[in-house]
Design a protein around this motif. Sequence first.
Motif, PDB file in Angstrom:
ATOM      1  N   MET A 132      26.518 -83.088  64.874  1.00  0.00           N
ATOM      2  CA  MET A 132      28.354 -83.431  65.714  1.00  0.00           C
ATOM      3  C   MET A 132      28.498 -85.081  65.960  1.00  0.00           C
ATOM      4  N   VAL A 133      28.888 -84.528  64.778  1.00  0.00           N
ATOM      5  CA  VAL A 133      29.840 -86.154  65.252  1.00  0.00           C
ATOM      6  C   VAL A 133      31.402 -86.712  65.731  1.00  0.00           C
ATOM      7  N   PHE A 134      31.920 -87.283  66.517  1.00  0.00           N
ATOM      8  CA  PHE A 134      32.653 -87.751  67.091  1.00  0.00           C
ATOM      9  C   PHE A 134      33.352 -89.062  67.329  1.00  0.00           C
ATOM     10  N   THR A 135      34.073 -89.494  67.480  1.00  0.00           N
ATOM     11  CA  THR A 135      35.116 -91.019  67.446  1.00  0.00           C
ATOM     12  C   THR A 135      35.747 -90.842  68.402  1.00  0.00           C
ATOM     13  N   TYR A 136      35.996 -91.437  69.817  1.00  0.00           N
ATOM     14  CA  TYR A 136      36.743 -91.347  70.990  1.00  0.00           C
ATOM     15  C   TYR A 136      37.715 -93.060  70.390  1.00  0.00           C
ATOM     16  N   GLN A 137      39.182 -93.086  70.299  1.00  0.00           N
ATOM     17  CA  GLN A 137      39.627 -93.841  70.060  1.00  0.00           C
ATOM     18  C   GLN A 137      40.356 -93.997  70.740  1.00  0.00           C
ATOM     19  N   GLY A 138      41.563 -94.966  71.499  1.00  0.00           N
ATOM     20  CA  GLY A 138      43.022 -95.460  71.495  1.00  0.00           C
ATOM     21  C   GLY A 138      43.902 -95.895  70.990  1.00  0.00           C
ATOM     22  N   ASP A 139      44.653 -96.279  70.934  1.00  0.00           N
ATOM     23  CA  ASP A 139      45.777 -96.346  69.684  1.00  0.00           C
ATOM     24  C   ASP A 139      45.614 -97.264  69.397  1.00  0.00           C
ATOM     25  N   GLY A 140      45.064 -98.738  69.841  1.00  0.00           N
ATOM     26  CA  GLY A 140      45.390-100.291  69.294  1.00  0.00           C
ATOM     27  C   GLY A 140      44.016 -99.695  68.485  1.00  0.00           C
ATOM     28  N   ASP A 141      42.820 -99.261  68.831  1.00  0.00           N
ATOM     29  CA  ASP A 141      41.469 -99.090  68.239  1.00  0.00           C
ATOM     30  C   ASP A 141      42.074 -97.813  67.081  1.00  0.00           C
ATOM     31  N   LEU A 142      42.751 -97.057  67.116  1.00  0.00           N
ATOM     32  CA  LEU A 142      42.636 -96.304  65.658  1.00  0.00           C
ATOM     33  C   LEU A 142      43.766 -96.976  65.150  1.00  0.00           C
ATOM     34  N   ALA A 143      44.568 -97.025  65.372  1.00  0.00           N
ATOM     35  CA  ALA A 143      46.290 -97.035  64.757  1.00  0.00           C
ATOM     36  C   ALA A 143      46.250 -98.565  64.856  1.00  0.00           C
ATOM     37  N   ALA A 144      45.733 -99.899  65.310  1.00  0.00           N
ATOM     38  CA  ALA A 144      46.561-101.458  64.423  1.00  0.00           C
ATOM     39  C   ALA A 144      45.480-101.850  63.681  1.00  0.00           C
ATOM     40  N   ILE A 145      43.688-102.248  64.739  1.00  0.00           N
ATOM     41  CA  ILE A 145      42.689-102.985  64.476  1.00  0.00           C
ATOM     42  C   ILE A 145      41.924-102.177  63.155  1.00  0.00           C
ATOM     43  N   GLY A 146      41.527-101.205  63.541  1.00  0.00           N
ATOM     44  CA  GLY A 146      40.574-100.028  63.438  1.00  0.00           C
ATOM     45  C   GLY A 146      42.180 -98.607  62.143  1.00  0.00           C
ATOM     46  N   THR A 147      43.421 -99.170  61.053  1.00  0.00           N
ATOM     47  CA  THR A 147      44.246 -98.691  60.612  1.00  0.00           C
ATOM     48  C   THR A 147      43.157 -97.766  59.817  1.00  0.00           C
ATOM     49  N   ALA A 148      42.723 -99.398  58.979  1.00  0.00           N
ATOM     50  CA  ALA A 148      41.603 -99.239  57.289  1.00  0.00           C
ATOM     51  C   ALA A 148      40.684 -98.022  57.537  1.00  0.00           C
ATOM     52  N   GLU A 149      40.098 -98.398  58.648  1.00  0.00           N
ATOM     53  CA  GLU A 149      38.996 -97.655  59.505  1.00  0.00           C
ATOM     54  C   GLU A 149      39.280 -95.764  59.360  1.00  0.00           C
ATOM     55  N   THR A 150      40.449 -95.968  60.059  1.00  0.00           N
ATOM     56  CA  THR A 150      40.765 -94.324  60.072  1.00  0.00           C
ATOM     57  C   THR A 150      41.028 -94.717  58.843  1.00  0.00           C
ATOM     58  N   ILE A 151      42.470 -94.595  58.277  1.00  0.00           N
ATOM     59  CA  ILE A 151      42.432 -93.459  57.201  1.00  0.00           C
ATOM     60  C   ILE A 151      41.669 -93.545  55.915  1.00  0.00           C
ATOM     61  N   HIS A 152      40.506 -94.346  55.749  1.00  0.00           N
ATOM     62  CA  HIS A 152      39.610 -94.159  54.804  1.00  0.00           C
ATOM     63  C   HIS A 152      38.668 -93.221  55.125  1.00  0.00           C
ATOM     64  N   ALA A 153      38.436 -93.112  56.139  1.00  0.00           N
ATOM     65  CA  ALA A 153      37.296 -91.460  56.767  1.00  0.00           C
ATOM     66  C   ALA A 153      37.898 -90.524  56.365  1.00  0.00           C
ATOM     67  N   CYS A 154      39.549 -90.788  56.884  1.00  0.00           N
ATOM     68  CA  CYS A 154      39.453 -89.929  56.299  1.00  0.00           C
ATOM     69  C   CYS A 154      40.096 -89.022  55.532  1.00  0.00           C
ATOM     70  N   ASN A 155      40.155 -89.800  54.522  1.00  0.00           N
ATOM     71  CA  ASN A 155      40.733 -89.903  53.344  1.00  0.00           C
ATOM     72  C   ASN A 155      39.531 -89.363  52.452  1.00  0.00           C
ATOM     73  N   ARG A 156      38.464 -89.965  52.978  1.00  0.00           N
ATOM     74  CA  ARG A 156      37.290 -89.147  52.341  1.00  0.00           C
ATOM     75  C   ARG A 156      36.357 -88.406  52.756  1.00  0.00           C
ATOM     76  N   GLY A 157      37.229 -87.685  53.214  1.00  0.00           N
ATOM     77  CA  GLY A 157      37.248 -85.924  54.157  1.00  0.00           C
ATOM     78  C   GLY A 157      35.532 -86.245  55.381  1.00  0.00           C
ATOM     79  N   GLU A 158      35.590 -88.044  55.978  1.00  0.00           N
ATOM     80  CA  GLU A 158      34.428 -87.158  56.401  1.00  0.00           C
ATOM     81  C   GLU A 158      34.368 -85.983  57.662  1.00  0.00           C
ATOM     82  N   ASN A 159      33.405 -85.306  57.882  1.00  0.00           N
ATOM     83  CA  ASN A 159      33.102 -84.487  58.536  1.00  0.00           C
ATOM     84  C   ASN A 159      32.642 -84.919  60.078  1.00  0.00           C
ATOM     85  N   ILE A 160      33.727 -85.656  60.350  1.00  0.00           N
ATOM     86  CA  ILE A 160      34.019 -86.401  61.477  1.00  0.00           C
ATOM     87  C   ILE A 160      34.863 -85.769  62.848  1.00  0.00           C
ATOM     88  N   VAL A 161      34.820 -85.755  63.776  1.00  0.00           N
ATOM     89  CA  VAL A 161      35.893 -85.413  64.379  1.00  0.00           C
ATOM     90  C   VAL A 161      36.992 -86.966  64.724  1.00  0.00           C
TER      91      VAL A 161
END
Lengths: 359, 253, 75
Positions: free
Chosen positions: B96-125
């Motif tokens: 069971m795999v989850f990330t814990y991220q803040g707004d800068g992490d998830l929505a600025a520098i990590g936008t690409a990683e966020t969008i693409h992990a979600c878009n691939r439908g990774e089974n993560i939280v």
Amino acid sequence: MTEEVKLMKGNEAIAHAAVRCGADGYFGYPITPQSEIMETLMELKPWETTGMVVLQAESEVAAINMVYGGAGTGKAVMTSSSSPGVSLKQEGISYIAGAELPCLIVNVMRGGPGLGTIQPSQADYFQAVKGGGHGDYRLITLAPASVQEMADFVALGFDLAFKYCNPAMILADGIIGQMMEKVVLPPFRPRRTEEEIRTQMPWAVQGKTAGRKRNVITSLELEPAKMEENNIRFQTKYKEIEKAEVRYEEIGCEDADYLIIAFGSMARICQKTIEMARAEGLKIGLLRPITLWPFPTDIISSYADKVKGMISVELNAGQMVEDVRLAVNGRVKVEHFGRLGGIVPTPDEVLDAIKQKLL
Amino acid sequence: MDINEIIKPENLVYDKPRLMNDNPMHYCPGCSHGVIHKLIAEVIDEMGMEEKTIGIAPVGCAVFAYNYIDIDWEEAAHGRAPAIATAIKRLNPEKMVFTYQGDGDLAAIGTAETIHACNRGENIVIVFVNNAIYGMTGGQMAPTTLEGMVTATCPYGRDVELNGYPLKISNLVAQLDGTCYVTRQSVHTAAAVKKAKKALRQAFENSMNKKGASLVEFVSTCNSGWKMSPDAANKWMEEHMFAKYPLGDLKNV
Amino acid sequence: MAKIKGAVVVNEERCKGCELCVVACPSDVLALNGKDVNNKGYHFVYMKNPDNCIGCASCGYVCPDGCIAVYKVKL
């Protein structure tokens, strides 16, 4: 059993070798001239046979961080790219080195700087052996000079990476990646089982089982005394690697008056150069570093008093030559010859340069 | 009735979660991170997944999340947690795999990683803590900083001409075919905490049921960064943050 | 009607005195100790009106530092 000899590109050989040597995962992003690595893996569909995961990431940055993630779970994971892409990976490589994780990175170099060219180059030598990313770390760097070595160095790279919990790199170039040669693919070895990972990599993040402390993979340590301690531990490990893992090849060095130092594709070209030289009565030897880090300093140093001159022949403006000069420490003349921007010199061009610069 | 007759093990109705260890947390007094940490610890424990859970800690205030919840962790480079989670889950599908991220992490520098992990439908939280500011680095503007909100790098208030608009990244993520559950929660009242825990539980269950990516956004406070008392920060959040980032499910399939 | 009685135990050393539990309490049970501080220098929370406690645990839910244990009995 007779060996199965195949004809393929260096890039393809890497893909086949990865599946055969029990790699658990590959994470990549397309870039010329190495895209055949992922293309071949996708065609091989190893997830149906060995269970190896192959994934095309959204960027080189994501790919190397996938490698970091997978390596933290004790898996044998790798990525590949070419120069501009490897620049992007430096963040992740530094984190992997800092967290002391094993992994394999393949750089099939092309000409730079910037977007540069898709033609072959060896201009990422500094980036590979002097750091590349931030912080005091080292990358075990293997320089294949044939398609056979492209195949063989996958398992070797993984073995060294796991032995020292350190990232290893295959530093090839567009020639070795693209050229087709015969190759004997390595024998199959199975992927590590979960149980093997648990016992061999007790640090791996696998879910905290009862009776052990939680495992944390991190490169962060805010207490300076502890961070220095970590750095000292890294440096001790690097010294150990420098002592134990130097690899090189000598061709015609015993009686040589002059020595060529060249790696990868340039060493292949220089093999012809020394043949031509010897036909003319010029005794030139070739010393080919196979590990660029650790660098074969001692053996090069030992030739300083035996030859009249050395020349470092590279597809760059003079990078490895600095390490050769450090090795001989002024005891013998060391010159550099290189072509830039994707131009590959011919053997006689190298011979002319030697005559001009050394004789 | 004597208080000592009440304080007996059999009468215990609430306590620090078992998986939260005794390390003192470095968070500022009243920080939302602590409550969210507790919920994660409780959900993992209640699901019996302690031995199968791998958390990815971010860069930012929650970088030391791994010091507080007693599970295995990997600490990611800034923004890269979803990429790391992707590989861990793909290579270890039973975990069971989850990330814990803040707004800068998830929505600025990590936008690409966020969008693409979600878009691939990774089974993560993805646990997304949105407090509209960079806390750890000293209160700079985040992608989710509200219009007019004062931070260290927009000292005259966020000006959309200069800084663009607050990014509703959860709405964006909800549009992606790879996500199964995108929800916005908060932890400022007991009722909100109970609701948020249910959401978190569903997200974790989704990941084990191979339903795709789940993102739980926690609209949160950073009272130090906002320069308010914890209580005042909660009230400010209700008034201003909830207007821009309304609570509730954005997607649940 | 059954009467419910609760009690709160505060881990004083973990408490950072953020007062979120004080606000969350529906029965005005908790208050910040204005005099004493813990080893970290924080005023910590205590049961000012212990008789009022109904054991609802609202204080516990909102406590960011996990310093609160709640007990409840039906009389």
